[in-house]
Scaffold this active site. Sequence first.
Site, PDB file in Angstrom:
ATOM      1  N   LYS A 198     156.511 106.001 -82.884  1.00  0.00           N
ATOM      2  CA  LYS A 198     156.509 104.736 -83.518  1.00  0.00           C
ATOM      3  C   LYS A 198     157.424 103.919 -82.514  1.00  0.00           C
ATOM      4  O   LYS A 198     157.201 102.470 -82.385  1.00  0.00           O
ATOM      5  CB  LYS A 198     157.263 104.929 -84.771  1.00  0.00           C
ATOM      6  CG  LYS A 198     156.394 105.809 -85.642  1.00  0.00           C
ATOM      7  CD  LYS A 198     155.344 105.066 -86.553  1.00  0.00           C
ATOM      8  CE  LYS A 198     154.406 105.738 -87.351  1.00  0.00           C
ATOM      9  NZ  LYS A 198     153.516 104.771 -88.237  1.00  0.00           N
TER      10      LYS A 198
ATOM     11  N   SER B 140     162.507 112.756 -84.246  1.00  0.00           N
ATOM     12  CA  SER B 140     161.515 113.686 -84.187  1.00  0.00           C
ATOM     13  C   SER B 140     160.401 113.096 -83.063  1.00  0.00           C
ATOM     14  O   SER B 140     160.505 111.817 -82.809  1.00  0.00           O
ATOM     15  CB  SER B 140     160.783 113.757 -85.345  1.00  0.00           C
ATOM     16  OG  SER B 140     159.711 112.654 -85.796  1.00  0.00           O
TER      17      SER B 140
ATOM     18  N   TYR C  79     157.362 112.610 -83.588  1.00  0.00           N
ATOM     19  CA  TYR C  79     156.531 111.607 -84.598  1.00  0.00           C
ATOM     20  C   TYR C  79     157.118 110.130 -84.754  1.00  0.00           C
ATOM     21  O   TYR C  79     156.821 109.231 -84.230  1.00  0.00           O
ATOM     22  CB  TYR C  79     156.233 112.157 -85.771  1.00  0.00           C
ATOM     23  CG  TYR C  79     156.099 110.921 -86.856  1.00  0.00           C
ATOM     24  CD1 TYR C  79     155.037 110.081 -86.941  1.00  0.00           C
ATOM     25  CD2 TYR C  79     157.132 110.344 -87.777  1.00  0.00           C
ATOM     26  CE1 TYR C  79     155.022 109.060 -87.900  1.00  0.00           C
ATOM     27  CE2 TYR C  79     157.111 109.315 -88.781  1.00  0.00           C
ATOM     28  CZ  TYR C  79     155.937 108.644 -88.805  1.00  0.00           C
ATOM     29  OH  TYR C  79     155.915 107.555 -89.442  1.00  0.00           O
ATOM     30  N   HIS C  80     158.472 110.164 -84.963  1.00  0.00           N
ATOM     31  CA  HIS C  80     159.210 108.814 -84.800  1.00  0.00           C
ATOM     32  C   HIS C  80     159.139 108.286 -83.623  1.00  0.00           C
ATOM     33  O   HIS C  80     159.295 107.068 -83.449  1.00  0.00           O
ATOM     34  CB  HIS C  80     160.648 109.082 -85.532  1.00  0.00           C
ATOM     35  CG  HIS C  80     160.705 109.328 -87.008  1.00  0.00           C
ATOM     36  ND1 HIS C  80     160.823 110.912 -87.185  1.00  0.00           N
ATOM     37  CD2 HIS C  80     160.998 108.657 -88.050  1.00  0.00           C
ATOM     38  CE1 HIS C  80     160.972 110.816 -88.740  1.00  0.00           C
ATOM     39  NE2 HIS C  80     160.705 109.608 -89.021  1.00  0.00           N
TER      40      HIS C  80
ATOM     41  N   THR D  76     158.414 102.646 -88.562  1.00  0.00           N
ATOM     42  CA  THR D  76     159.388 103.464 -89.695  1.00  0.00           C
ATOM     43  C   THR D  76     160.972 103.098 -89.377  1.00  0.00           C
ATOM     44  O   THR D  76     161.320 103.164 -88.247  1.00  0.00           O
ATOM     45  CB  THR D  76     159.181 104.986 -89.443  1.00  0.00           C
ATOM     46  OG1 THR D  76     160.213 105.985 -89.999  1.00  0.00           O
ATOM     47  CG2 THR D  76     159.014 105.427 -88.055  1.00  0.00           C
TER      48      THR D  76
END
Length: 383
Positions: free
Chosen positions: A186, A180, A182-183, A145
């Site tokens: 990644k 975040s 989530y990021h 991302t």
Amino acid sequence: MARVLILGGDGYLGWPTAMDLSGKGHQVAVADNYLKRDLVRRVGAKPLIDAPDLHQRASRWQQIGGADIAVFEGDLAKWEFMADCFKAFLPDAIVHYAEQPSAPFSMMDRAAAELTLLNNLGVTLNLVYCVREFAPEAHIIKLGTMGEYGTPNIDIEEGWLEVEHNGRKAKFLYPRQAGSLYHTTKVHDTDLLWFYVRTFGLRVTDLMQGPVYGYKAIDTNDPGLLPAFHYDEVFGTVLNRFIVQAAKGVPLTVYGAGGQTRGYLNIIDTLQCIRLVVENPPPHGELRILNQFVDVLSVNELADLVVAAGRRIGFNVEVRSYPNPRKEMETHYYNPKNTGLRELGLEPHPLSEGVLVDMLEFATEHRDNIDESAIQKNILWSG
Ligand code: USQ
């Protein structure tokens, strides 16, 4: 033509990717355990239109003339299941979408953070070892991302940065500072893949994708074949949310000052990018990083475009600034590069009023399904 295994084949991007590659003559299999459907239910949301399960979608695809798409149902974070998929299908390429994809979900509480971290990294590690053991020639295509880079006060390069320090030069992964958990998973994925590219000589493409919008990925009006279109606070991306808000007649939810700037792309271009990457693999021992977006826009600019498109069809769209539930810069420098995919042949579809009007008409057609209570739940980054 390649044998392509799509991990996370049930998602917003996974199923359209399966149909697109299958339609272009590749042999496709999808694997998923419906985790996202379960999480969407857990947060009290649902997609704008219900999506049939993978077996049903694969048979509808065949009914309209598509080729066979093999379906594996199970948890890819479990080694035995992913190993069975590999042994049965022997892929040439693997597209890895099988991650908990929501930044707000990852910030809900400790349990959501744990699920995000363990699932996302667990699947990536299993993938590395499945390729090593069962398909050593295969190309890993990993969805990363643009949020891995954050919003630094310098230009964002395509994955790598040349650094000169005390008169010597070296190339490193571009500095990452995600916004975040989530990021951040990644970022961890990229580090893990880079480590195993160096160690096992894998061939990997890591796609730094911006927020995707759109509901129609391939040319069919069969509602059972459309992507699962989310508009709730947790699983909807910002432009898809604005479209549904405009169709429902509620004010657009601009967070804070609205200067947050990202690189956006139409789902049609996501599919084009994946296809180009499948058909042009890098050599063994290379981690190729490509920035995957088309238009750079701020949240305020997105809102203005939706207002203008609404006006074209007689909607009076209101915009409201909400206290920002996230921790992010609301005005910042943003200049990311994205030449790699264009060099591979991407023909971008920039955001236009026609696309927005078409999306507004789609959302209006399904207006009765819109659950207003799912639009804003205020999941605070600060807990
Ligand atoms: N935003 C609003 N109002 C809303 C929703 C979002 O102002 O109602 C703002 C956010 O604060 C943010 C921007 O819009 O500044 C983008 O938010 P988003 O929810 O569309 O995107 P994000 O949470 O970053 O995540 C999405 C996908 C994720 C993907 C990522 C790409 O859910 O899977 O990795 O886009 S990127 O943003 O480039 O990291």
